[in-house]
Write a protein that holds these residues in place. Structure first.
Motif, PDB file in Angstrom:
ATOM      1  N   ALA A 103     -35.010 -17.275  22.033  1.00 32.65           N
ATOM      2  CA  ALA A 103     -34.857 -16.032  22.787  1.00 32.65           C
ATOM      3  C   ALA A 103     -33.729 -16.140  23.800  1.00 32.65           C
ATOM      4  N   GLY A 104     -33.614 -17.316  24.417  1.00 31.87           N
ATOM      5  CA  GLY A 104     -32.577 -17.518  25.422  1.00 31.87           C
ATOM      6  C   GLY A 104     -31.172 -17.361  24.866  1.00 31.87           C
ATOM      7  N   ARG A 105     -30.996 -17.704  23.597  1.00 27.64           N
ATOM      8  CA  ARG A 105     -29.669 -17.589  22.989  1.00 27.64           C
ATOM      9  C   ARG A 105     -29.269 -16.127  22.774  1.00 27.64           C
ATOM     10  N   LYS A 106     -30.253 -15.243  22.706  1.00 26.15           N
ATOM     11  CA  LYS A 106     -29.956 -13.830  22.471  1.00 26.15           C
ATOM     12  C   LYS A 106     -30.067 -12.981  23.731  1.00 26.15           C
ATOM     13  N   ALA A 107     -30.735 -13.519  24.742  1.00 29.07           N
ATOM     14  CA  ALA A 107     -31.009 -12.727  25.944  1.00 29.07           C
ATOM     15  C   ALA A 107     -29.749 -12.415  26.734  1.00 29.07           C
ATOM     16  N   ALA A 108     -29.715 -11.220  27.277  1.00 27.15           N
ATOM     17  CA  ALA A 108     -28.619 -10.792  28.147  1.00 27.15           C
ATOM     18  C   ALA A 108     -29.115  -9.642  28.998  1.00 27.15           C
ATOM     19  N   VAL A 109     -28.529  -9.482  30.159  1.00 29.91           N
ATOM     20  CA  VAL A 109     -28.908  -8.385  31.051  1.00 29.91           C
ATOM     21  C   VAL A 109     -28.730  -7.061  30.316  1.00 29.91           C
ATOM     22  N   LYS A 164     -30.704  -6.037  27.839  1.00 29.41           N
ATOM     23  CA  LYS A 164     -31.440  -6.064  26.578  1.00 29.41           C
ATOM     24  C   LYS A 164     -32.941  -5.915  26.833  1.00 29.41           C
ATOM     25  N   THR A 165     -33.665  -5.624  25.757  1.00 33.39           N
ATOM     26  CA  THR A 165     -35.113  -5.438  25.860  1.00 33.39           C
ATOM     27  C   THR A 165     -35.842  -6.696  25.409  1.00 33.39           C
ATOM     28  N   ALA A 166     -36.800  -7.135  26.212  1.00 32.43           N
ATOM     29  CA  ALA A 166     -37.640  -8.288  25.874  1.00 32.43           C
ATOM     30  C   ALA A 166     -39.022  -7.775  25.479  1.00 32.43           C
ATOM     31  N   VAL A 167     -39.445  -8.131  24.281  1.00 31.65           N
ATOM     32  CA  VAL A 167     -40.773  -7.767  23.781  1.00 31.65           C
ATOM     33  C   VAL A 167     -41.596  -9.046  23.751  1.00 31.65           C
ATOM     34  N   PHE A 168     -42.745  -9.045  24.407  1.00 31.73           N
ATOM     35  CA  PHE A 168     -43.444 -10.306  24.616  1.00 31.73           C
ATOM     36  C   PHE A 168     -44.952 -10.187  24.493  1.00 31.73           C
ATOM     37  N   CYS A 169     -45.572 -11.317  24.227  1.00 27.16           N
ATOM     38  CA  CYS A 169     -47.004 -11.535  24.407  1.00 27.16           C
ATOM     39  C   CYS A 169     -47.084 -12.820  25.208  1.00 27.16           C
ATOM     40  N   ALA A 170     -47.725 -12.774  26.369  1.00 25.72           N
ATOM     41  CA  ALA A 170     -47.596 -13.899  27.290  1.00 25.72           C
ATOM     42  C   ALA A 170     -48.852 -14.139  28.108  1.00 25.72           C
ATOM     43  N   ALA A 171     -48.948 -15.352  28.607  1.00 26.48           N
ATOM     44  CA  ALA A 171     -50.037 -15.752  29.497  1.00 26.48           C
ATOM     45  C   ALA A 171     -49.625 -15.516  30.941  1.00 26.48           C
ATOM     46  N   ILE A 172     -50.606 -15.116  31.757  1.00 27.55           N
ATOM     47  CA  ILE A 172     -50.361 -14.965  33.181  1.00 27.55           C
ATOM     48  C   ILE A 172     -51.599 -15.432  33.932  1.00 27.55           C
ATOM     49  N   GLU A 173     -51.379 -16.022  35.096  1.00 30.07           N
ATOM     50  CA  GLU A 173     -52.475 -16.532  35.931  1.00 30.07           C
ATOM     51  C   GLU A 173     -52.518 -15.759  37.240  1.00 30.07           C
ATOM     52  N   SER A 181     -44.918 -11.060  44.170  1.00 31.81           N
ATOM     53  CA  SER A 181     -43.680 -10.287  44.083  1.00 31.81           C
ATOM     54  C   SER A 181     -42.996 -10.448  42.731  1.00 31.81           C
ATOM     55  N   VAL A 182     -42.979 -11.674  42.198  1.00 31.03           N
ATOM     56  CA  VAL A 182     -42.393 -11.917  40.872  1.00 31.03           C
ATOM     57  C   VAL A 182     -43.319 -12.867  40.114  1.00 31.03           C
ATOM     58  N   PRO A 183     -44.396 -12.353  39.523  1.00 27.68           N
ATOM     59  CA  PRO A 183     -45.326 -13.218  38.800  1.00 27.68           C
ATOM     60  C   PRO A 183     -44.673 -13.836  37.570  1.00 27.68           C
ATOM     61  N   GLN A 184     -45.193 -14.971  37.160  1.00 30.07           N
ATOM     62  CA  GLN A 184     -44.609 -15.708  36.042  1.00 30.07           C
ATOM     63  C   GLN A 184     -45.376 -15.455  34.751  1.00 30.07           C
ATOM     64  N   LEU A 185     -44.642 -15.263  33.685  1.00 28.70           N
ATOM     65  CA  LEU A 185     -45.195 -15.112  32.347  1.00 28.70           C
ATOM     66  C   LEU A 185     -44.792 -16.313  31.499  1.00 28.70           C
ATOM     67  N   ILE A 186     -45.751 -16.827  30.718  1.00 30.02           N
ATOM     68  CA  ILE A 186     -45.443 -17.876  29.745  1.00 30.02           C
ATOM     69  C   ILE A 186     -45.669 -17.264  28.363  1.00 30.02           C
ATOM     70  N   PRO A 187     -44.603 -16.983  27.634  1.00 32.16           N
ATOM     71  CA  PRO A 187     -44.765 -16.238  26.381  1.00 32.16           C
ATOM     72  C   PRO A 187     -45.197 -17.087  25.188  1.00 32.16           C
ATOM     73  N   TYR A 188     -46.080 -16.489  24.382  1.00 36.46           N
ATOM     74  CA  TYR A 188     -46.403 -17.052  23.074  1.00 36.46           C
ATOM     75  C   TYR A 188     -45.436 -16.488  22.025  1.00 36.46           C
ATOM     76  N   THR A 189     -44.993 -15.263  22.272  1.00 31.70           N
ATOM     77  CA  THR A 189     -43.948 -14.663  21.457  1.00 31.70           C
ATOM     78  C   THR A 189     -42.967 -13.967  22.406  1.00 31.70           C
ATOM     79  N   LEU A 190     -41.685 -13.977  22.033  1.00 37.33           N
ATOM     80  CA  LEU A 190     -40.662 -13.332  22.865  1.00 37.33           C
ATOM     81  C   LEU A 190     -39.502 -12.932  21.971  1.00 37.33           C
ATOM     82  N   ASP A 191     -39.349 -11.634  21.780  1.00 35.45           N
ATOM     83  CA  ASP A 191     -38.252 -11.107  20.963  1.00 35.45           C
ATOM     84  C   ASP A 191     -37.279 -10.372  21.867  1.00 35.45           C
ATOM     85  N   ILE A 192     -36.007 -10.601  21.647  1.00 37.55           N
ATOM     86  CA  ILE A 192     -34.962  -9.935  22.406  1.00 37.55           C
ATOM     87  C   ILE A 192     -34.258  -8.939  21.509  1.00 37.55           C
ATOM     88  N   LYS A 193     -34.211  -7.684  21.974  1.00 39.47           N
ATOM     89  CA  LYS A 193     -33.599  -6.629  21.160  1.00 39.47           C
ATOM     90  C   LYS A 193     -32.491  -5.929  21.921  1.00 39.47           C
TER      91      LYS A 193
END
Length: 214
Positions: A168-174, A176-185, A202-214
């Motif tokens: 995902a990081g290789r495709k990500a750019a400001v 773009k749309t991130a589609v995700f399924c993620a864990a949060i605590e 203020s900025v909670p953290q997500l740990i994704p199980y899936t992450l698509d960049i479109k």
């Protein structure tokens, strides 16, 4: 001949002494357990076995819009319906799904804006047990030792990093749309009556199980 016979006798005596020593040697129990357990548990294989279940968590995940709305309006109901706790005093773990715009990217993180909130997705370092604990795919009672259970966290974090975050990081750019399924605590105190007016992170953290960049 006599010399050869003496050599044979000496060898026989040495062999007998060695055999006698091993017959009386008692290996410490802790060392025996370590030796027996070494190499028996394969955390990477355990994670790979569960991987299909992990990527299908989106089926029952709560939409991030609904998640964030309930955090403000009905957080107790949210915790009871969608939260997961590991024991008394445990924080609450959730699996959320949704999409948002990438508003920031560097080597260490993505910032995604969704549901009117900024969410951070780590891209370089991944530690802790969040991905394991939120998933409900790994039950502590199924593991012989805490070492094995913790090894699953490390293996899962590695799998997420290699198979989800790096691609995902290789495709990500400001923009773009991130589609995700993620864990949060969410900290347990957040759901206490005395903290009902406490603002969310203020900025909670997500740990994704899936992450698509479109």
């Amino acid at each position: 001949m006599k010399r050869n016979r003496i050599i044979k006798i000496v060898i026989a005596i040495v062999a007998a002494v060695i055999a006698l020593w091993f017959s009386f040697y008692t290996e410490p129990l802790s060392e025996k357990l370590k030796r027996e357990q070494a190499g028996l548990f394969d955390a990477d294989a355990c994670v790979k076995e569960q991987w299909n279940n992990l990527v299908q968590l989106k089926t029952d995940a709560i939409d991030i819009e609904d998640f964030y709305k309930q955090l403000s309006e009905n957080r107790k109901q949210l915790a009871e319906t969608h939260g997961r706790v590991l024991g008394v005093g445990s924080n609450n773990f959730f699996v959320v799904k949704g999409e948002g715009k990438v508003s920031f990217k560097d080597d260490e993180a993505l910032i995604v804006e969704a549901a009117g909130q900024k969410w951070e997705i780590p891209m370089k370092y991944l530690f802790g047990n969040l991905a394991r604990d939120a998933s409900a795919c790994f039950n502590i009672d199924d593991f012989k030792t805490m070492t094995d259970f913790n090894a699953v966290s490390a293996a899962l974090n590695k799998q997420v990093m290699e198979n989800v975050l790096k691609p995902a990081g290789r495709k990500a750019a400001v923009g773009k749309t991130a589609v995700f399924c993620a864990a949060i605590e969410v900290e347990n105190d957040y759901f206490s009556d005395k903290n009902e007016n406490q603002p969310f992170s203020s900025v909670p953290q997500l740990i994704p199980y899936t992450l698509d960049i479109k």
